[in-house]
Design an enzyme around this catalytic site. Structure first.
Site, PDB file in Angstrom:
ATOM      1  CB  CYS A 339      -3.196  -1.533   2.747  1.00 15.57           C
ATOM      2  SG  CYS A 339      -4.187  -2.489   3.866  1.00 15.57           S
ATOM      3  CB  ALA A 340       1.488  -0.337   0.498  1.00 19.03           C
TER       4      ALA A 340
END
Lengths: 384, 178
Positions: A339-340
């Site tokens: 998620c980054a």
């Protein structure tokens, strides 16, 4: 049984007292907080308040009505960003942020016309505080930073950034998803105006718990309106904290568990937890050095990172490494972008992601040894 | 906390009862000696005081509170009361207990010391209204601007002493001003 090395996503196992607190609450109390006036409802309310007080002790917050409960760090960050930023505001952030910071900012950029500067971090994820200071403009309202990257574990220099922000009259929002409970955080010492944390990682609480500390004098627009128990006569959301930001029945069952998690941390001591995680991380990093065909990302220094280690094995996709670790070795890790995506652009792994090991307080040297041995075998097979 | 209900006069706020885990009857004269803004009734016994805008009464085994903002606010004040009682109990050897009823000045007495200009600078229509709110802790003395003009220097001294004596904070810069 298996070896759980995904503590950066959710800590597991939890202290025994956390399981007991959730069970006791569900069985013996079971009611909502701040709603009824019968004794069990007041008991639920007392548990919620005791949790606020425990969090206040952990983060150095004196007025615990400034700590509001949310479902997770993502909700806290959304409340902070969407509640604070107005058209024309400028925000400084880093190139290591999680989507929980980045996506709300992109939406606000589009919908409210805010401006965003992402200060580039170096390949190991580290940030030069001077670069943040240089990015500040007259219309900068906020510096929003992760305390430690969820991809490389790199700890960002919050104290220095906080000082610079304060000097320029700019607020500091800290995303403590990876550090709350495992690194010392004092909102006064670090100059933090808004502290977003989740309950299910370093604080040893159940999923669905989290919170936001809001410094006195900062008024955020609530993310949601609804019932607050008190002040029901008002047609609008009350102004007083924490009710202003806690519309709807709280996750008291989860909060009861969180309370025990935070008490566990206060009893053990954050410093001791940090030392243990440093020891495990240092041991793991050192062992990885000896394996041919493994590339480790991040600072590779336990002093400069939390218990998060990202790596790749040459010739094997990260999801395949994670799959083999699970299938053949019963070792649970996470693979992909975590998620980054910004962080992966920074460290040069956007095309495939990494295999991430999230070490926690309850992991042992033996478990690290098992992981190292498994990685060595996978790497050897990949080379042959 | 054992009982909770909306305030009768102010339904935005709450009133509540709480029980003490220990009887504090013996500590009450010590609390009376330490808390300058409390009214002590030794026959009750009970001790009544304002915590900012909240009205609190301590009994040996019970606390009542009115005008709390919400339950979190009430818990915070209860926690503060608990710490204060424990602290006074711990220091009781160095405190001279005060068994006497201490009366607070009346609004009329405070009115007597005000400049009585009815200037409305403080937001109240009259100085008497200001005196009442000052006593309730809803106004602070520095909001009376005429009092801080040079001609009222003597009244100011007296007022600041009264305000300090009833337990409200007097900002240091105001106290030492000429």
């Amino acid at each position: 049984m298996g070896i759980y090395l995904d503590n950066a996503a959710t800590s597991y196992p939890k202290p025994e007292t956390v399981y007991a607190a959730v069970d006791r609450f569900m069985r013996d109390v079971g009611s909502s907080s701040g709603r009824g006036a019968y004794r069990k409802a007041l008991l639920a309310d007392k548990i919620v308040f005791a949790t606020r007080e425990a969090l206040g002790r952990l983060f150095g917050v004196r007025d615990v009505s400034r700590i509001v409960f949310t479902a997770n760090a993502t909700e806290s960050l959304n409340l902070a960003l969407k509640g604070l930023l107005a058209p024309g505001d400028h925000v400084v952030t880093s190139s290591m942020e999680h989507n929980a910071v980045w996506r709300p900012l992109k939406r606000l950029e589009h919908e409210r016309g805010i401006e965003v500067t992402a200060v580039p971090c170096s390949m190991d994820g580290s940030l030069n505080p001077q670069d943040v200071a240089d990015a500040l403009r007259p219309n900068t309202r906020l510096v929003a930073l992760t305390h430690a990257s969820n991809v490389t574990g790199t700890i960002l220099p919050i104290g220095e950034v906080g000082e610079a922000a304060r000097r320029h009259g700019v607020l500091l929002l800290l995303d403590a998803a990876q550090t709350a409970g495992s690194c010392p955080i004092d909102v006064e010492a670090l100059g933090i105006d808004l502290l977003a944390f989740t309950g299910h990682k370093g604080l040893f609480g159940p999923t669905g718990t989290g919170g936001l500390y809001i410094r006195e004098g900062i008024d955020l627009l609530p993310l949601k309106e609804g019932g607050t128990g008190g002040e029901s006569i008002l047609e609008h959301q009350p102004n007083h904290l924490p009710d202003r930001y806690e519309a709807g029945t709280l996750n008291v069952c989860g909060i009861a568990g969180l309370s025990s998690g935070v008490e566990f941390i206060l009893n053990e001591g954050v410093d001791r937890i940090r030392e243990k995680e440093k020891e495990l991380t240092g041991y793991f990093l050192q062992a990885l050095e000896g394996i041919h065909g493994i590339e480790v990302y991040g600072p590779k220094d336990p002093e400069k990172q939390v218990g998060v280690v990202s790596l790749n094995i040459s010739g094997v996709m990260p999801q395949d490494v994670a799959h083999v670790l699970d299938e053949a070795y019963e070792i649970m890790v996470r693979s992909g972008l975590h998620c980054a995506p910004m962080a992966h652009r920074t460290i040069g792994t956007i095309d495939r992601g990494t295999v991430r090991f999230g070490l926690g307080y309850f992991n042992t040297i033996e478990e690290i040894d098992a992981a190292v041995q498994a990685l060595a075998e996978i790497a050897r097979k990949a080379l042959s | 906390m054992t009982y909770i209900a909306p305030c009768i006069a102010d339904p935005d706020k709450i009133r509540l009862f709480a029980e003490m885990s220990t009887d504090i009857g013996e500590v009450m004269p010590y609390l009376n000696a330490v808390m300058k803004n409390a009214t002590y009734n030794k026959n009750g016994p009970n001790l009544t005081f304002m915590k900012e805008f909240r009205l609190v009464t301590l009994y040996p085994r019970k606390i009542t509170m009115a005008k709390a903002l919400n339950t979190t606010d009430a818990w915070q004040v209860l926690s503060w009361i608990k710490d204060m009682i424990n602290d006074v109990h711990e220091r009781r050897d160095s405190i001279t207990p005060d068994h006497e009823l201490r009366s607070r000045p009346t609004a009329l007495q405070i009115y007597g010391w005000l400049p009585k200009t009815n200037c409305k600078d403080c937001g109240e229509l009259t100085c008497l209204a200001f005196a009442v709110k000052l006593l309730l802790g809803q106004k602070s003395i520095e909001q009376c601007s005429p009092l801080f003009s040079p001609e009222h220097a003597e009244r100011r001294e007296a007022m600041l002493e009264i305000v300090a004596a009833i337990g409200y904070e007097v900002p240091e810069k105001l106290g030492s001003q000429d």
